[in-house]
Write an enzyme that holds these catalytic residues in place. Structure first.
Site, PDB file in Angstrom:
ATOM      1  N   ARG A 139      52.137  19.565 -53.093  1.00  0.00           N
ATOM      2  CA  ARG A 139      50.690  19.818 -52.981  1.00  0.00           C
ATOM      3  C   ARG A 139      49.896  18.518 -53.090  1.00  0.00           C
ATOM      4  O   ARG A 139      48.886  18.329 -52.416  1.00  0.00           O
ATOM      5  CB  ARG A 139      50.261  20.827 -54.046  1.00  0.00           C
ATOM      6  N   LYS A 241      43.649  19.963 -54.159  1.00  0.00           N
ATOM      7  CA  LYS A 241      43.188  19.830 -55.545  1.00  0.00           C
ATOM      8  C   LYS A 241      42.402  18.519 -55.726  1.00  0.00           C
ATOM      9  O   LYS A 241      42.751  17.656 -56.538  1.00  0.00           O
ATOM     10  CB  LYS A 241      44.390  19.922 -56.501  1.00  0.00           C
ATOM     11  N   GLU A 277      37.667  32.298 -54.994  1.00  0.00           N
ATOM     12  CA  GLU A 277      38.424  31.968 -56.212  1.00  0.00           C
ATOM     13  C   GLU A 277      37.533  32.119 -57.423  1.00  0.00           C
ATOM     14  O   GLU A 277      36.307  32.164 -57.308  1.00  0.00           O
ATOM     15  CB  GLU A 277      38.843  30.490 -56.188  1.00  0.00           C
TER      16      GLU A 277
HETATM   17  C1  COI Z   1      45.326  24.337 -63.627  1.00  0.00           C
HETATM   18  O1  COI Z   1      45.435  25.548 -63.725  1.00  0.00           O
HETATM   19  O2  COI Z   1      46.274  23.586 -63.902  1.00  0.00           O
HETATM   20  C2  COI Z   1      44.122  23.718 -63.127  1.00  0.00           C
HETATM   21  O3  COI Z   1      44.228  22.678 -62.569  1.00  0.00           O
HETATM   22  C3  COI Z   1      42.794  24.297 -63.361  1.00  0.00           C
HETATM   23  C4  COI Z   1      41.976  23.414 -64.237  1.00  0.00           C
HETATM   24  C5  COI Z   1      40.538  23.583 -63.949  1.00  0.00           C
HETATM   25  C6  COI Z   1      42.271  23.659 -65.689  1.00  0.00           C
END
Ligand code: COI
Length: 394
Positions: A139, A241, A277
């Site tokens: 990813r 991400k 989401e």
């Molecule tokens: C995760 O779930 O690892 C994320 O990256 C979300 C984050 C906003 C805590």
């Protein structure tokens, strides 16, 4: 050959940060390691040395029963750099601490950055379990391409995660008390002024012991459907991400929290009627035997927990549909739940849209509860991993 007690003394040194400042010096109001302490720590670090610590040094001094999802700095982080030629040099585990950046670093000026999240669980036999670290690596590669950055290879990424987890092993909570959350970052760290990719990139991993993401613990979430702000737009970066996807949701999140909601559910930015989401996780809707979740069409993050839950659900006999899910369907659902690395599988007790509040089934006899048990069972080594997802390290 390092003697057993010396090895332990060396590896334990960083923890003095919490109890004693003796190995630290203060620079401009921040605590840092003296260069002597830092270099002896670097010399001392070898995974094999780490594994020889005495039983009383096996755990950091943490109140394991009261972990939430706040940052608790650990002993070490990982760092690896890459210049314009696109190749990452061999990285290294180094003591946890601040990083130095040029004021004109690409990440600071133009948000050229990505992050990942994955967890290490401690097994009863003392070894650590990583969950699908290769998927995070893949990813990150996809996201790096979108953000014009080179990325570490899958092998480099997984090795770095392994080294970071082992170096911080004493911060991995005891079985059943949480996990070590690891946060890989990739950023344009070199200086730029005009809009362009940075000339240098840094890959970092830091870690923190964590347990439940939401203050509700494992209690059902109450979501609010956002009708002003969008999380992602068509052709944007919602599907990767990117760090730039997260600050823009803070306003809606703060507003929802001030009204007593746990989190925000976003709708698509085109017809403003399809689920997207929640701020930090994916969403699933169950009616009868049909489990639906928004398709990853560019605006939805391709969650690794999402992907795993889809596979487990299909194996359990659910008909899983990845497609556009209109709000009307959510309003008629029997169960709703969220998935993500941080949130794991979290039940949704209610969703509110303007003044309309709909409640959903929660509790022990739910699909959500069953899926949570299976996923966490695999992640912690309590359920046989027939998928080959778990990587055991020691
Ligand atoms: C995760 O779930 O690892 C994320 O990256 C979300 C984050 C906003 C805590």
């Amino acid at each position: 050959m390092i003697s057993r007690s010396l090895a332990c003394r060396r590896i334990v040194a960083p923890s003095l940060r919490n109890s004693s400042r003796s190995s630290l010096s203060q620079f401009g109001g921040c605590w840092g390691y003296t260069s002597q302490a830092a270099s002896s720590l670097l010399q001392a670090f070898e995974p094999s040395v780490h594994r020889t610590c005495r039983v009383e040094d096996e755990y950091a001094d943490v109140d394991w029963d009261n972990l939430g999802f706040g940052l608790m700095p650990t002993d070490y982080m990982y760092q690896m750099k890459c210049t314009e030629n696109g190749t990452f040099e061999r990285g290294q585990v180094r003591p946890y601490g601040n990083v130095e950046l040029s004021p004109s670093a690409g990440v600071l000026n133009y948000g050229q950055g990505l992050f990942e999240g994955l967890k290490a669980h401690r097994k009863e036999n003392g070894s650590l379990l990583l969950f699908r670290p290769d998927q995070n690596a893949i990813r990150m590669k996809v996201g790096a391409d979108r953000m014009c950055m080179p990325a570490p290879s899958v092998e480099q990424f997984v090795d770095a995660v392994r080294e970071t987890a082992l170096a911080n092993k004493r911060w991995v909570p005891p079985p059943g008390k949480g996990s070590l959350y690891m946060r890989p970052l990739l950023m344009g760290s070199g200086p730029v002024l005009g809009l362009a990719p940075a000339p240098e990139f840094t890959f970092l991993i830091y870690a923190s012991p964590v347990r439940n993401y939401f203050k509700e613990g494992t209690a059902p979430l109450n979501l609010y459907i956002e009708d002003e702000f969008d999380r992602a737009s068509r052709g944007g970066t919602g599907g990767v991400k990117s760090i730039t996807n997260y600050a823009p949701v803070l306003k809606a999140l703060a507003r929802a929290k001030s009204r007593g909601f746990s989190d925000v559910l976003y709708l698509d930015s085109v017809v403003k009627n399809n689920l997207e989401e929640v701020s930090s996780c994916n969403i699933f809707v169950l009616k009868g035997n049909v489990l639906s979740t928004p398709a990853t069409n560019g605006t939805i993050l391709s969650g690794i927990t999402r992907k795993s839950i889809i596979e487990i659900s299909r194996d359990l006999g659910y008909q899983v549909e990845e497609r556009a899910v209109p709000v009307e369907e959510l309003m008629e659902a029997e169960e709703v739940f969220c998935t993500g690395t941080a949130v794991v599988v979290a039940p949704v007790g209610s969703v509110t849209s303007k003044d309309k509040r709909i409640e959903f089934k929660t509790g022990a006899q739910t699909a959500c509860g069953r899926l949570y048990d299976i996923l966490v069972g695999i992640q912690t080594g309590h359920i046989k991993d027939k998928y080959g997802w778990v990587v055991e390290i020691n």
